[in-house]
Design an enzyme around this catalytic site. Structure first.
Site, PDB file in Angstrom:
ATOM      1  N   GLU A 171       0.799  -1.233   0.000  1.00 53.96           N
ATOM      2  CA  GLU A 171       0.000   0.000   0.000  1.00 53.96           C
ATOM      3  C   GLU A 171       0.833   1.286   0.000  1.00 53.96           C
ATOM      4  OE1 GLU A 171      -2.731  -0.453   3.266  1.00 53.96           O
ATOM      5  OE2 GLU A 171      -3.542  -2.314   2.454  1.00 53.96           O
ATOM      6  N   ASN A 213       2.063  -5.206  -3.126  1.00 54.87           N
ATOM      7  CA  ASN A 213       0.651  -5.498  -2.848  1.00 54.87           C
ATOM      8  C   ASN A 213      -0.102  -4.203  -2.573  1.00 54.87           C
ATOM      9  OD1 ASN A 213      -1.396  -7.554  -2.232  1.00 54.87           O
ATOM     10  ND2 ASN A 213      -1.259  -6.850  -0.111  1.00 54.87           N
ATOM     11  N   HIS A 249     -10.582  -5.948  -2.449  1.00 53.29           N
ATOM     12  CA  HIS A 249     -11.655  -5.744  -1.463  1.00 53.29           C
ATOM     13  C   HIS A 249     -12.783  -5.007  -2.177  1.00 53.29           C
ATOM     14  CE1 HIS A 249      -9.180  -7.028   1.865  1.00 53.29           C
ATOM     15  NE2 HIS A 249      -8.243  -6.154   1.569  1.00 53.29           N
ATOM     16  N   GLU A 278      -6.316 -10.627  -1.193  1.00 48.90           N
ATOM     17  CA  GLU A 278      -7.144 -10.385  -0.003  1.00 48.90           C
ATOM     18  C   GLU A 278      -8.614 -10.316  -0.388  1.00 48.90           C
ATOM     19  OE1 GLU A 278      -5.731  -7.020   2.259  1.00 48.90           O
ATOM     20  OE2 GLU A 278      -3.628  -7.535   1.914  1.00 48.90           O
ATOM     21  N   ASP A 280     -12.336 -10.186  -0.813  1.00 47.31           N
ATOM     22  CA  ASP A 280     -13.635 -10.259  -0.125  1.00 47.31           C
ATOM     23  C   ASP A 280     -14.597  -9.343  -0.870  1.00 47.31           C
ATOM     24  OD1 ASP A 280     -12.719  -7.777   0.872  1.00 47.31           O
ATOM     25  OD2 ASP A 280     -12.542  -8.493   2.932  1.00 47.31           O
TER      26      ASP A 280
END
Ligand code: G3I
Length: 469
Positions: A171, A213, A249, A278, A280
């Protein structure tokens, strides 16, 4: 004992991916016609890990160490997944709470569980502006830079040989429209902090794949363009990077972008693996299920998309529990999203039979139509945002082919090149010359190659000139 645990024991400790390998080995011994029939049947995996393994991918989840005593949780974990990511246990605040004092108890517990159950581990995350211990938050300048390098070195060394992929830097780019780096104490140590972290990680654990990432980079936008420019530059300069992680996400305000697959593909085309790290998706029912299927299909369509990890097991395990974003409900039951994910894995692209491309980006085969005249031609395509752009230039050799080439781009007044990849640039403003680098100068007649550059200001217009040698 829960039914999940009993089921796990009943599977005689054969990991799903190993079961797939067993089937493949068995079919290899029978007649050719039978092989085809059995291979088709074998592609209907019954767990996420089995089905993904049959497509040459992993299927993983974030794991919290304090849930490894929950038998329902562990039952699902052991049955469905073959990759784990410690959700918080490998972060800087967890592994180095006091400077120079390293604690690995919780992270080691997850790694041990993974190893005992035939799963691999994604390490997360070595250098990040968030979840830093207080002492690091209070450092700056060379003291912070040294502390960061030491942290990367120590943690990667502790797990040397045990990590499939490391999120080396997490990030580091800002949200919004300008593609800038995120302001942080690490960024303020100098723009090279990211490549310094990657070099330290490679030195400490040469066998782990090293990933950058981030989130909100899932489609083409200013942020993903900036990441693209950075990793392109890393590849061109030999900074050790192997993969890019797309956190993915999603929710109703930030759904799966329409160009998700295309975005994964353009990073893969740089000679990098891509991973969904990640995943979701908030929601429920058919809409949520369809979104999961879309993500799976996109990964399977990109040969260098090597795996998918969801960010937790049950909805109640999620950092966004109220959004019910995962594949199992709070009781551990499979949701429609689970079924859609499994079905998409089972109907997806088979294991690629050709090796993935390596950097530099592959050149195109010669066209069957006669090539243009001697020399070379160049064409320009642009991705723009307010205040900046990424330019891709395609150089095509004429009828004599090239030993080398140079493309010249004229920039508007006030525009400047900030970096370039797959070419050597001269100057940053006005008329800028981009010459081939060692690996892409030689083109046969009609063959093409691409290079790129990033800039600030108004993007260039028109066709670049091209000269061949
Ligand atoms: O462990 C303490 C507990 O002792 C305390 O009582 C409790 C009080 O709030 O906090 C607990 O720590 C929490 C920790 O999760 C463990 O549950 C922290 O407050 C909480 O901030 C932390 O949240 C994590 C978050 O990262 C922090 O940024 C989430 O679990 C984790 O899922 C999330 O993961 C990140 C990825 O690393 C990077 N990408 C985005 C993703 C979601 O933010």
């Amino acid at each position: 004992m829960s039914s999940s645990t009993a089921r796990d024991r009943g599977s005689a400790r054969v990991r799903p991916d190993r079961r797939a390998a067993l089937v493949s080995a068995t079919v290899g011994t029978v007649a050719a016609g039978m092989v085809l029939a059995l291979a088709t049947a074998a592609s209907a995996g019954t767990t996420l890990a089995t089905s993904a393994a049959e497509k040459g991918r992993y299927f993983g989840t974030a794991v919290a160490a304090n849930k490894l005593s929950d038998s329902t949780y562990v039952g699902i974990l052991n049955r469905e997944f073959n990759m784990v990511t410690p959700e918080n246990e490998m972060k800087w605040d967890a592994t180095e709470p006091s400077q120079g004092q390293f604690t690995y108890t919780s992270a080691d517990r997850i790694v041990s569980h993974a190893q005992a159950n035939g799963m691999r581990v994604r390490g997360h995350a070595l250098a990040w502006h968030s979840q830093q211990p207080g002492w690091a938050q209070n450092l700056s300048g060379s003291a912070l830079r040294s502390a960061m390098v030491n942290h990367v070195t120590q943690v990667a060394t502790h797990y040397k040989g045990k990590i499939h992929s490391w999120d080396v830097v997490n990030e580091a780019f800002a949200d919004g429209g300008n593609g800038a780096r995120r302001d942080s104490n690490l960024q303020r140590t100098g723009n090279d902090w990211i490549e310094v972290a990657f070099r330290a990680a490679r030195t400490a654990d040469p066998s782990a794949k090293l990933c950058y990432n981030d989130y909100n980079t899932d489609g083409q936008n200013a942020k993903s363009n900036a990441v693209y420019a950075m990793v392109s530059d890393f590849k061109a300069r030999g900074v050790p990077i192997d993969c890019v992680g797309f956190q993915s996400h999603f929710n109703s305000a930030s759904p799966v972008p329409g160009d998700y697959q295309a975005n994964l593909q353009r990073f893969a085309n740089l000679g990098l693996d891509v991973q969904i790290t990640e995943l979701d998706i908030e929601g429920s029912g058919t809409a949520q299920a369809n979104s999961y299927a879309t993500v799976v299909r996109a990964c399977l369509a990109v040969s260098r998309c090597t795996g998918i990890s969801v960010w937790g097991i049950r909805d109640t395990d999620s950092w966004r529990a109220s959004g019910t974003p995962l594949l199992f409900d709070g009781n551990g039951n499979k949701k429609a999203a689970y079924t859609a994910t499994l079905d998409a894995l089972n109907s997806g692209t088979p294991i690629p039979t050709t090796p993935p491309p390596t950097t530099p980006p592959p050149t195109t085969p010669p066209p069957t139509t006669p090539p243009p005249g001697a020399g070379c031609t160049a064409s320009l395509s642009l991705q723009t945002w307010t205040g900046g752009f990424v330019a891709t230039v395609r150089v095509t050799a004429g009828s004599s082919g090239t030993n080398g080439w140079a493309a010249t781009v004229t920039l508007p007044s006030g525009t400047a090149v900030t970096n370039a990849w797959n070419a050597q640039s001269s100057g940053t403003t006005g008329t800028v010359r981009f010459a081939n680098v060692a690996y892409n100068g030689r083109l046969t007649a009609g063959q093409s190659t691409e290079f790129g550059f990033q800039g600030v200001g108004t993007p260039p217009a028109g066709t670049p000139s091209c000269t061949a040698s």
